[in-house]
Design a protein around this motif. Structure first.
Motif, PDB file in Angstrom:
ATOM      1  N   GLY A   1     -12.851   3.401  51.908  1.00  0.00           N
ATOM      2  CA  GLY A   1     -11.968   2.476  51.216  1.00  0.00           C
ATOM      3  C   GLY A   1     -10.670   3.118  50.748  1.00  0.00           C
ATOM      4  O   GLY A   1     -10.618   4.301  50.412  1.00  0.00           O
ATOM      5  N   LEU A   2      -9.601   2.306  50.712  1.00  0.00           N
ATOM      6  CA  LEU A   2      -8.286   2.752  50.260  1.00  0.00           C
ATOM      7  C   LEU A   2      -7.584   1.576  49.606  1.00  0.00           C
ATOM      8  O   LEU A   2      -7.608   0.458  50.124  1.00  0.00           O
ATOM      9  N   LYS A   3      -6.951   1.814  48.446  1.00  0.00           N
ATOM     10  CA  LYS A   3      -6.222   0.763  47.744  1.00  0.00           C
ATOM     11  C   LYS A   3      -4.814   1.248  47.414  1.00  0.00           C
ATOM     12  O   LYS A   3      -4.613   2.411  47.061  1.00  0.00           O
ATOM     13  N   VAL A   4      -3.837   0.341  47.517  1.00  0.00           N
ATOM     14  CA  VAL A   4      -2.478   0.603  47.048  1.00  0.00           C
ATOM     15  C   VAL A   4      -2.027  -0.631  46.279  1.00  0.00           C
ATOM     16  O   VAL A   4      -2.238  -1.758  46.714  1.00  0.00           O
ATOM     17  N   TRP A   5      -1.432  -0.424  45.102  1.00  0.00           N
ATOM     18  CA  TRP A   5      -0.976  -1.536  44.281  1.00  0.00           C
ATOM     19  C   TRP A   5       0.198  -1.073  43.424  1.00  0.00           C
ATOM     20  O   TRP A   5       0.580   0.102  43.457  1.00  0.00           O
ATOM     21  N   THR A   6       0.795  -2.002  42.674  1.00  0.00           N
ATOM     22  CA  THR A   6       1.960  -1.677  41.855  1.00  0.00           C
ATOM     23  C   THR A   6       1.709  -2.047  40.396  1.00  0.00           C
ATOM     24  O   THR A   6       0.670  -2.609  40.052  1.00  0.00           O
ATOM     25  N   ASN A   7       2.690  -1.745  39.552  1.00  0.00           N
ATOM     26  CA  ASN A   7       2.575  -2.027  38.124  1.00  0.00           C
ATOM     27  C   ASN A   7       2.774  -3.501  37.793  1.00  0.00           C
ATOM     28  O   ASN A   7       2.628  -3.899  36.635  1.00  0.00           O
ATOM     29  N   LYS A   8       3.094  -4.345  38.782  1.00  0.00           N
ATOM     30  CA  LYS A   8       3.208  -5.784  38.550  1.00  0.00           C
ATOM     31  C   LYS A   8       2.267  -6.494  39.520  1.00  0.00           C
ATOM     32  O   LYS A   8       2.574  -6.630  40.708  1.00  0.00           O
ATOM     33  N   PRO A   9       1.112  -6.952  39.035  1.00  0.00           N
ATOM     34  CA  PRO A   9       0.108  -7.550  39.926  1.00  0.00           C
ATOM     35  C   PRO A   9       0.630  -8.719  40.749  1.00  0.00           C
ATOM     36  O   PRO A   9       0.198  -8.918  41.888  1.00  0.00           O
ATOM     37  N   GLU A  10       1.575  -9.500  40.188  1.00  0.00           N
ATOM     38  CA  GLU A  10       2.100 -10.644  40.934  1.00  0.00           C
ATOM     39  C   GLU A  10       3.087 -10.218  42.012  1.00  0.00           C
ATOM     40  O   GLU A  10       3.456 -11.013  42.886  1.00  0.00           O
ATOM     41  N   GLY A  11       3.543  -8.964  41.960  1.00  0.00           N
ATOM     42  CA  GLY A  11       4.394  -8.424  43.019  1.00  0.00           C
ATOM     43  C   GLY A  11       5.837  -8.865  43.001  1.00  0.00           C
ATOM     44  O   GLY A  11       6.557  -8.641  43.974  1.00  0.00           O
ATOM     45  N   ARG A  12       6.321  -9.463  41.918  1.00  0.00           N
ATOM     46  CA  ARG A  12       7.718  -9.913  41.854  1.00  0.00           C
ATOM     47  C   ARG A  12       8.492  -9.034  40.876  1.00  0.00           C
ATOM     48  O   ARG A  12       8.166  -8.972  39.694  1.00  0.00           O
ATOM     49  N   PHE A  13       9.526  -8.368  41.397  1.00  0.00           N
ATOM     50  CA  PHE A  13      10.332  -7.455  40.595  1.00  0.00           C
ATOM     51  C   PHE A  13      11.765  -7.964  40.488  1.00  0.00           C
ATOM     52  O   PHE A  13      12.317  -8.497  41.455  1.00  0.00           O
ATOM     53  N   HIS A  14      12.356  -7.759  39.305  1.00  0.00           N
ATOM     54  CA  HIS A  14      13.733  -8.159  39.060  1.00  0.00           C
ATOM     55  C   HIS A  14      14.642  -6.930  39.022  1.00  0.00           C
ATOM     56  O   HIS A  14      14.177  -5.800  38.858  1.00  0.00           O
ATOM     57  N   GLU A  15      15.908  -7.186  39.155  1.00  0.00           N
ATOM     58  CA  GLU A  15      16.932  -6.140  39.124  1.00  0.00           C
ATOM     59  C   GLU A  15      16.760  -5.231  37.904  1.00  0.00           C
ATOM     60  O   GLU A  15      16.535  -5.696  36.791  1.00  0.00           O
ATOM     61  N   ASN A  16      16.844  -3.920  38.147  1.00  0.00           N
ATOM     62  CA  ASN A  16      16.754  -2.867  37.127  1.00  0.00           C
ATOM     63  C   ASN A  16      15.351  -2.666  36.561  1.00  0.00           C
ATOM     64  O   ASN A  16      15.170  -1.843  35.654  1.00  0.00           O
ATOM     65  N   GLU A  17      14.364  -3.383  37.068  1.00  0.00           N
ATOM     66  CA  GLU A  17      12.996  -3.130  36.629  1.00  0.00           C
ATOM     67  C   GLU A  17      12.436  -1.892  37.330  1.00  0.00           C
ATOM     68  O   GLU A  17      12.857  -1.532  38.425  1.00  0.00           O
ATOM     69  N   LYS A  18      11.465  -1.281  36.695  1.00  0.00           N
ATOM     70  CA  LYS A  18      10.860  -0.064  37.222  1.00  0.00           C
ATOM     71  C   LYS A  18       9.674  -0.409  38.115  1.00  0.00           C
ATOM     72  O   LYS A  18       8.846  -1.255  37.777  1.00  0.00           O
ATOM     73  N   LEU A  19       9.606   0.254  39.250  1.00  0.00           N
ATOM     74  CA  LEU A  19       8.490   0.088  40.182  1.00  0.00           C
ATOM     75  C   LEU A  19       7.615   1.335  40.135  1.00  0.00           C
ATOM     76  O   LEU A  19       8.111   2.456  40.272  1.00  0.00           O
TER      77      LEU A  19
END
Length: 315
Positions: free
Chosen positions: A164-182
């Motif tokens: 198994g392998l997982k990759v995800w981000t700090n925003k579960p909904e996956g929508r990022f706005h300008e100047n936000e941190k990923l």
């Protein structure tokens, strides 16, 4: 005294990538800043109308904003550039996103031609100016980004993953706005070598590991690894151009072949998908996550403009 390495900022058009190294400064020009130096693009007039019916719990001011947004979006829908691209836009499920982006950021010299209120309904007709060239460029870029993200997610999927392998981000909904941190997280069930790629909306893929500055990345099974958090040398901040992006993780039981000079930090996404990824022979597992990015202007537009709701019925 021990020499302290300089901290440089490596800028790509999609985010800021901070690297620690002593004597190399890499500068990539911004596609958008270069585009801003071009001659002014010719404008065309568009017209749109929208009516908003509001209930007892809504204010006329909110209804007026709703009617304005509907009029702006109708003006975009009727423009010949959007009409000519509508089928491809619908196929990639980008219609609403493109219309809202153009309404928020591309309409100029908006004028109210007519405004009427009847009972609990406000209707507005507007005229505005828009650049067909800019509209074409935006649609082409968003479609290209979506197509690349989808290709990245489906490339190199083993028939029977070894573990198994997982990759995800700090925003579960996956929508990022300008100047936000990923922040990107990766976790593997077993010890393995990791290859992590970030496919950006400008058509560039960033090879997070391995690359010429960071060699092979060996990760421990069951441990969560973060890229872009406060402990990482790299920092990702959302910048233009915007659209659909993808992050792809690949793990293998042997080191990846990155050549004698190492993997370049960036490359063209389509070329990499067609040749670079296909050259990987042994893959234990893959995992991908899709994200969407948008400007603050579009985010504000979506927040402030409401869609019409049916008037509330009272006994």
């Amino acid at each position: 005294m021990r020499h302290q390495p300089d901290r440089r900022i490596w800028r790509t058009t999609g985010f800021l990538y901070a690297l620690v190294f002593s004597s190399i400064a890499l500068c990539l020009p911004s596609l958008y800043s270069m585009a801003g130096q071009d001659a002014p693009k010719p404008l065309e007039t568009v017209r749109g109308s929208g009516c908003y019916k509001f209930g007892d719990e809504e204010t006329p001011a909110k209804a007026r904003r709703g009617a304005m947004s509907l009029a702006q979006e109708q003006a975009i829908r009727s423009h010949h550039v959007f009409v000519e691209s509508s089928q491809r836009v619908k196929n990639f499920q980008l219609e609403e996103d493109l219309i809202q982006t153009a309404s928020a950021a591309m309409l100029q010299e908006i004028q109210i031609e007519k405004e009427e209120r009847k009972a609990q309904e406000i209707c507005i007709t507007i005229t505005a100016k828009i650049s067909p060239v800019s509209m074409e460029d935006m649609i082409r870029q968003r479609l290209n980004a979506k197509e690349i993200a989808q290709s990245a997610k489906t490339a190199l999927v083993p028939n029977q993953p070894t573990f198994g392998l997982k990759v995800w981000t700090n925003k579960p909904e996956g929508r990022f706005h300008e100047n936000e941190k990923l922040i990107i997280y990766v976790q593997s069930d077993r010890d393995a070598y990791l290859k992590l790629d970030y496919f950006q909306a400008d058509g560039t893929v960033v090879h997070l590991v391995p690359n010429v500055y960071r060699g092979q990345a060996f990760i421990k099974g069951g441990k969560k690894y973060a890229f872009g958090d406060e402990t990482s040398p790299e920092q990702f901040v959302i910048n233009p151009p915007y659209g659909t992006e993808a992050i792809k993780a690949i793990v293998a039981v042997r080191p990846f072949d990155i050549g004698t000079e190492g993997e370049p930090p960036t490359s063209d996404s389509r070329t990499y998908l067609q040749s670079g990824l296909r050259g990987i022979k042994v893959v234990a597992a893959t995992s991908s996550v899709e994200i969407s990015t948008e400007s603050q202007a579009v985010a504000t537009y979506k927040k402030e403009t409401a869609k019409p709701t049916a008037p509330q019925q009272h006994p």
